[in-house]
Structures are given as C-alpha cells and as structure tokens.
Design a protein around this motif. Sequence first.
Motif, PDB file in Angstrom:
ATOM      1  N   LYS A 171       0.849  -1.194   0.000  1.00 35.19           N
ATOM      2  CA  LYS A 171       0.000   0.000   0.000  1.00 35.19           C
ATOM      3  C   LYS A 171       0.879   1.236   0.000  1.00 35.19           C
ATOM      4  CE  LYS A 171      -4.425  -1.448   1.430  1.00 35.19           C
ATOM      5  NZ  LYS A 171      -5.578  -1.362   2.321  1.00 35.19           N
ATOM      6  N   CYS A 172       0.532   2.138  -0.873  1.00 37.34           N
ATOM      7  CA  CYS A 172       1.267   3.399  -0.904  1.00 37.34           C
ATOM      8  C   CYS A 172       1.051   4.112   0.423  1.00 37.34           C
ATOM      9  CB  CYS A 172       0.768   4.274  -2.058  1.00 37.34           C
ATOM     10  SG  CYS A 172       1.372   5.966  -1.969  1.00 37.34           S
ATOM     11  N   GLU A 209       1.318   7.054   1.063  1.00 32.84           N
ATOM     12  CA  GLU A 209       0.792   8.404   0.877  1.00 32.84           C
ATOM     13  C   GLU A 209      -0.707   8.380   0.540  1.00 32.84           C
ATOM     14  OE1 GLU A 209       2.889  10.689   1.603  1.00 32.84           O
ATOM     15  OE2 GLU A 209       1.594  12.405   1.256  1.00 32.84           O
ATOM     16  N   CYS A 210      -1.090   7.557  -0.471  1.00 33.39           N
ATOM     17  CA  CYS A 210      -2.487   7.598  -0.921  1.00 33.39           C
ATOM     18  C   CYS A 210      -3.223   6.289  -0.690  1.00 33.39           C
ATOM     19  CB  CYS A 210      -2.551   7.994  -2.402  1.00 33.39           C
ATOM     20  SG  CYS A 210      -1.812   6.748  -3.489  1.00 33.39           S
ATOM     21  N   ARG A 211      -2.547   5.276  -0.129  1.00 36.21           N
ATOM     22  CA  ARG A 211      -3.184   4.016   0.262  1.00 36.21           C
ATOM     23  C   ARG A 211      -3.633   3.163  -0.923  1.00 36.21           C
ATOM     24  NH1 ARG A 211      -1.711   3.159   5.123  1.00 36.21           N
ATOM     25  NH2 ARG A 211      -1.304   5.131   6.116  1.00 36.21           N
ATOM     26  N   LYS A 212      -3.181   3.440  -2.135  1.00 39.39           N
ATOM     27  CA  LYS A 212      -3.505   2.581  -3.272  1.00 39.39           C
ATOM     28  C   LYS A 212      -2.506   1.429  -3.319  1.00 39.39           C
ATOM     29  CE  LYS A 212      -6.453   5.509  -5.573  1.00 39.39           C
ATOM     30  NZ  LYS A 212      -7.495   5.478  -6.539  1.00 39.39           N
ATOM     31  N   CYS A 263       4.903   5.667  -6.691  1.00 43.62           N
ATOM     32  CA  CYS A 263       3.473   5.388  -6.796  1.00 43.62           C
ATOM     33  C   CYS A 263       2.921   6.050  -8.063  1.00 43.62           C
ATOM     34  CB  CYS A 263       2.762   5.943  -5.573  1.00 43.62           C
ATOM     35  SG  CYS A 263       0.972   5.932  -5.707  1.00 43.62           S
ATOM     36  N   GLU A 283      -0.035   6.788  -8.700  1.00 44.48           N
ATOM     37  CA  GLU A 283      -1.140   7.702  -8.380  1.00 44.48           C
ATOM     38  C   GLU A 283      -0.627   9.052  -7.904  1.00 44.48           C
ATOM     39  OE1 GLU A 283      -4.469   7.372  -8.620  1.00 44.48           O
ATOM     40  OE2 GLU A 283      -4.135   5.478  -9.672  1.00 44.48           O
ATOM     41  N   CYS A 284       0.276   9.018  -6.920  1.00 44.14           N
ATOM     42  CA  CYS A 284       0.681  10.290  -6.293  1.00 44.14           C
ATOM     43  C   CYS A 284       2.172  10.580  -6.451  1.00 44.14           C
ATOM     44  CB  CYS A 284       0.306  10.293  -4.820  1.00 44.14           C
ATOM     45  SG  CYS A 284       1.226   9.081  -3.862  1.00 44.14           S
ATOM     46  N   TYR A 331       4.647   9.095  -4.913  1.00 44.94           N
ATOM     47  CA  TYR A 331       5.438   8.847  -3.711  1.00 44.94           C
ATOM     48  C   TYR A 331       6.536   7.824  -4.015  1.00 44.94           C
ATOM     49  CZ  TYR A 331       6.453   8.090   1.196  1.00 44.94           C
ATOM     50  OH  TYR A 331       7.064   8.006   2.410  1.00 44.94           O
TER      51      TYR A 331
END
Length: 114
Positions: free
Chosen positions: A5-6, A8-11, A20, A22-23, A25
Amino acid sequence: MALIKCPECRKSVSDRAAACPECGYPITIAHAKKPDAPGLDDVQTVEQTSKRLKLITLVAMFLMLVGLLITMQGCPSAMEADAGIEGSRVGPVMAFIGLLIYIVNKIRIWWYHK
Ligand SMILES: [Zn+2]
C-alpha cells in the motif's frame, strides 16, 4: 513481486515500482529502508554520545583551568591561614582530576570512533 500500500495515498502499488503511479510517492526508497533500518537510531546515538563526550571535555577543561588558576594564585598566606596546608593542594588536585577526566574522555572518543 508483491503489492504494497502506498503510504501516501493508500492505493496498491508494486513494491518494485520506483514511485506510486497515483501520487508519485517514492516507493522503492521508502520500502527498501524498512527491513533493516540502520539509519536514524545509530546516527542519533552517535550524536548523543559525542555531545555527552564534548560536555565532559568541557567540564574537564574547566577543572584544569580553575585548578591551574588556583595553583598559580592559591599559594598566598591568606589561603594557607584559612585552610591550612590542605588549602594549597586544592588547585593541583583539581587540575590533576581535570587532566584525568580529559585523558579518559579522549580515550573514549577514540574508542567510539573506531
Ligand atoms: Zn500513492
């Protein structure tokens, strides 16, 4: 390859991904640091140790200085009249203790930095 899990954004992100998607990280760096964290604790310990040793060095130098000052000024009859012969020994003893602490401390610094 595993999904983590990231932070930072939990994806869910591949743990091999550099960052990541998404964000952005930085996953690889954050993940790689976790297993064996030799970083912060060690640095902090060394820093605290060296700070303590520096403080001891200061105290030792202070003792030596004051001891030497007393030795140089402390012989006058006024002091010997006050404290007897013992009084004139305070300076050299203080300087000697300071020197001892200083030397022991130097050895400890050398030991820690090996
Ligand atoms: Zn993310």
